[in-house]
Design a protein around this motif. Structure first.
Motif, PDB file in Angstrom:
ATOM      1  N   ARG A 104      17.149 -17.659   5.994  1.00 23.84           N
ATOM      2  CA  ARG A 104      18.853 -17.551   6.676  1.00 23.84           C
ATOM      3  C   ARG A 104      18.959 -18.518   5.652  1.00 23.84           C
ATOM      4  O   ARG A 104      19.061 -20.039   5.312  1.00 23.84           O
ATOM      5  CB  ARG A 104      18.381 -17.551   7.960  1.00 23.84           C
ATOM      6  CG  ARG A 104      17.828 -17.009   8.659  1.00 23.84           C
ATOM      7  CD  ARG A 104      17.137 -17.148  10.075  1.00 23.84           C
ATOM      8  NE  ARG A 104      19.044 -18.039  10.967  1.00 23.84           N
ATOM      9  CZ  ARG A 104      19.170 -17.020  11.288  1.00 23.84           C
ATOM     10  NH1 ARG A 104      19.111 -15.796  11.669  1.00 23.84           N
ATOM     11  NH2 ARG A 104      20.206 -17.307  11.968  1.00 23.84           N
ATOM     12  N   HIS A 126      27.026 -11.149   1.210  1.00 23.23           N
ATOM     13  CA  HIS A 126      27.339 -10.822   2.448  1.00 23.23           C
ATOM     14  C   HIS A 126      26.423  -9.088   2.229  1.00 23.23           C
ATOM     15  O   HIS A 126      26.563  -8.599   3.090  1.00 23.23           O
ATOM     16  CB  HIS A 126      29.001 -11.188   3.369  1.00 23.23           C
ATOM     17  CG  HIS A 126      29.125 -10.864   4.135  1.00 23.23           C
ATOM     18  ND1 HIS A 126      29.574  -9.128   5.297  1.00 23.23           N
ATOM     19  CD2 HIS A 126      28.164 -10.653   5.745  1.00 23.23           C
ATOM     20  CE1 HIS A 126      29.543  -9.011   5.962  1.00 23.23           C
ATOM     21  NE2 HIS A 126      28.684  -9.815   7.107  1.00 23.23           N
ATOM     22  N   ASP A 182      21.919  -6.442   0.570  1.00 23.45           N
ATOM     23  CA  ASP A 182      20.896  -6.441   2.129  1.00 23.45           C
ATOM     24  C   ASP A 182      19.846  -7.377   1.785  1.00 23.45           C
ATOM     25  O   ASP A 182      19.057  -7.960   2.359  1.00 23.45           O
ATOM     26  CB  ASP A 182      20.628  -5.216   2.208  1.00 23.45           C
ATOM     27  CG  ASP A 182      21.191  -4.410   2.287  1.00 23.45           C
ATOM     28  OD1 ASP A 182      22.396  -4.861   3.463  1.00 23.45           O
ATOM     29  OD2 ASP A 182      21.444  -3.007   2.528  1.00 23.45           O
ATOM     30  N   ASP A 193      19.842 -12.614   3.413  1.00 23.05           N
ATOM     31  CA  ASP A 193      20.571 -12.622   5.121  1.00 23.05           C
ATOM     32  C   ASP A 193      21.234 -14.467   4.865  1.00 23.05           C
ATOM     33  O   ASP A 193      20.814 -15.215   5.224  1.00 23.05           O
ATOM     34  CB  ASP A 193      19.522 -13.339   5.336  1.00 23.05           C
ATOM     35  CG  ASP A 193      19.153 -13.251   7.398  1.00 23.05           C
ATOM     36  OD1 ASP A 193      20.591 -13.488   7.452  1.00 23.05           O
ATOM     37  OD2 ASP A 193      18.283 -13.673   7.741  1.00 23.05           O
ATOM     38  N   VAL A 221      24.063 -16.555   6.883  1.00 18.86           N
ATOM     39  CA  VAL A 221      24.402 -16.291   8.054  1.00 18.86           C
ATOM     40  C   VAL A 221      25.179 -17.348   8.041  1.00 18.86           C
ATOM     41  O   VAL A 221      26.383 -17.619   9.514  1.00 18.86           O
ATOM     42  CB  VAL A 221      23.188 -17.289   9.018  1.00 18.86           C
ATOM     43  CG1 VAL A 221      22.266 -15.750   9.038  1.00 18.86           C
ATOM     44  CG2 VAL A 221      22.895 -18.582   8.349  1.00 18.86           C
TER      45      VAL A 221
END
Length: 448
Positions: free
Chosen positions: A84, A106, A109, A112, A114
């Motif tokens: 993350r 962003h 895929d 990640d 966040v």
């Protein structure tokens, strides 16, 4: 300076090996650089490096520098897999075709993403010096934006924990000067990440003034602040990835929290003698008063005038390239030119700042004209201008809080200028400390 955490294989040998396979600088909890092995890994990285990073290939000039972010993308974001991720960045965190890395990450895929963390001036870069934009939500991606400015230690570690990140990625364009705060945001993030048990990945970008040498006084610890946390030279001559390695190896290895789990992703194609206009990369002002690479070149010397009652050109179209105050006349430029400093001329100039010092008032002073960048030493030029300003303008004064001592890293420059010392005497005072720093710096250089 600490030498703890060295391995049997020299740092230079490991970095050379890591650079050859495109995965530079994995630093573990003991501060040692992890070796990358295997010819298959090397071949894969070489193939990835030849591929374009994302859509819209071919828009940047051939033979240009490829940033750490590009190389991260070319390797398929492998170092971020399963993590993350939070990104410390600002408007300078862009691809060669001017897309922002937050938008790119962003939309991918494989990452990640966040959270976003904004430094001084903010994620969008709208705040002036000494300010930030606060917490918000990015309208383009919906990601939460956290404010790191004026936060360090446990307080910043708690921000990383609240954001829910495993890895903090740093990608901000520096200007190469100790008192430019982004490198200390990096340092604070590294310490906070170590406290919070997070990893740090630093994506490298060019030093816009090149990296041929370090210059100027080295900070003395009693004068540490957010414009200088640790004893490095005023003009360090390093990239942010090189500084991250130095911070981890020299300073964090002896800190209570220990070194952070660090990876750096180097550039390709950058040389230490390259100024920014040779990189083929687009320039985005890293802060509101550094509009051009030429500003960045002068800044290491002329920002010293923040510690005086003279304007450093904020509120003009050429900040840090014009200096002055009400009542200053042509004698300053004449005295500065008489120093015969290499690579620069000083022209009598008049200007009216729209904000900051002397706002709305006509100032007399000097404009720097750098005619030989290779020969120009901005720190010596800044000292020469301080010396001659004090001699030629009766109104000269230091700021009452002695901010000049924070900028120079000690009270020595102020004391020597007040005593009537010349440029060579002032520079000679810092020579021994600079030589010691230069020897340590050499161990952490990633480029030639």
């Amino acid at each position: 300076m600490s030498r703890t955490g060295r391995t049997g294989l020299s740092r230079r040998g490991v970095l050379g090996l890591a650079g050859a396979v495109g995965a530079v600088g994995a630093v573990g909890a003991v501060g040692a650089v992890g070796a990358v092995t295997g010819t298959a890994a090397g071949a894969a990285s070489a193939a990835a490096a030849a591929a374009p990073a994302g859509p819209r290939p071919g828009r940047a000039p051939a033979g240009r520098v490829r940033t750490g972010f590009e190389r991260l993308a070319q390797d398929g974001y492998a170092v971020l897999a399963g993590q993350r991720v939070g990104v410390v960045t600002n408007p300078t965190g862009i691809t060669p075709d001017a897309r922002h890395l937050v938008d790119v990450l962003h939309a991918d895929d494989r990452v990640d993403l966040v959270a976003v963390f904004g430094p001084e001036h903010g994620f969008r870069g709208t705040a002036q010096a000494g300010g930030s934009e606060g917490a918000s939500r990015d309208p383009a991606t919906g990601l939460p934006v956290y404010d790191t400015y004026d936060k360090s230690g446990r307080r910043l570690a708690e921000v990383f924990t609240a954001a829910g990140v495993d890895t903090v990625v740093f990608d901000v364009q520096d200007v190469g000067t100790r008192f430019y705060t982004y490198i200390w945001t990096l340092y604070d993030c590294m310490r906070a990440a170590a406290l919070a048990g997070k990893a740090v990945v630093v994506l490298d970008r060019p030093n816009p003034s090149g990296g041929r040498r370090a210059a100027g006084p080295v900070l003395q610890r009693p004068f540490a602040s957010f414009v200088g946390r640790e004893p490095i030279a005023l003009a360090h001559g390093m990239t942010v990835a090189e500084l991250a390695l130095l911070f981890n190896g020299e300073f964090l290895s002896g800190a209570p929290e220990g070194p952070v789990r660090l990876r750096t992703v180097a550039m390709s194609g950058w040389r230490r003698d390259a100024f920014f206009d040779a990189t083929g990369l687009p320039w985005v002002p890293p802060s509101p008063n550094v509009p051009t690479p030429g500003t960045a070149l002068a800044y290491a010397g002329t920002c010293l005038f923040e510690g005086t009652n003279l304007s450093e050109g904020r509120g003009t179209t050429t900040p840090f390239e014009v200096l002055g105050a009400e009542g200053v006349d042509r004698r300053w430029a004449e005295a500065a030119n008489a120093l015969d400093l290499p690579g620069v001329w000083f022209r009598e100039a008049y200007f009216t700042p729209s904000f900051s010092k002397h706002a709305g008032r006509v100032c007399g002073g000097v404009r720097l004209i750098v005619h030989d960048r290779e020969a120009f030493d901005p720190v010596r030029a800044g000292i020469g201008l301080l010396v001659t300003a004090r001699r030629t303008w009766s109104g000269f004064a230091w700021r009452a809080d002695h901010w000049i001592d924070r900028l120079t890293g000690s009270d020595r420059v102020r004391a020597l200028v007040d005593a009537g010392a010349g440029v060579e005497e002032v520079a000679g005072d810092w020579a021994a400390g600079l030589a010691r720093f230069a020897a340590v710096r050499e161990e952490y250089l990633l480029y030639r």
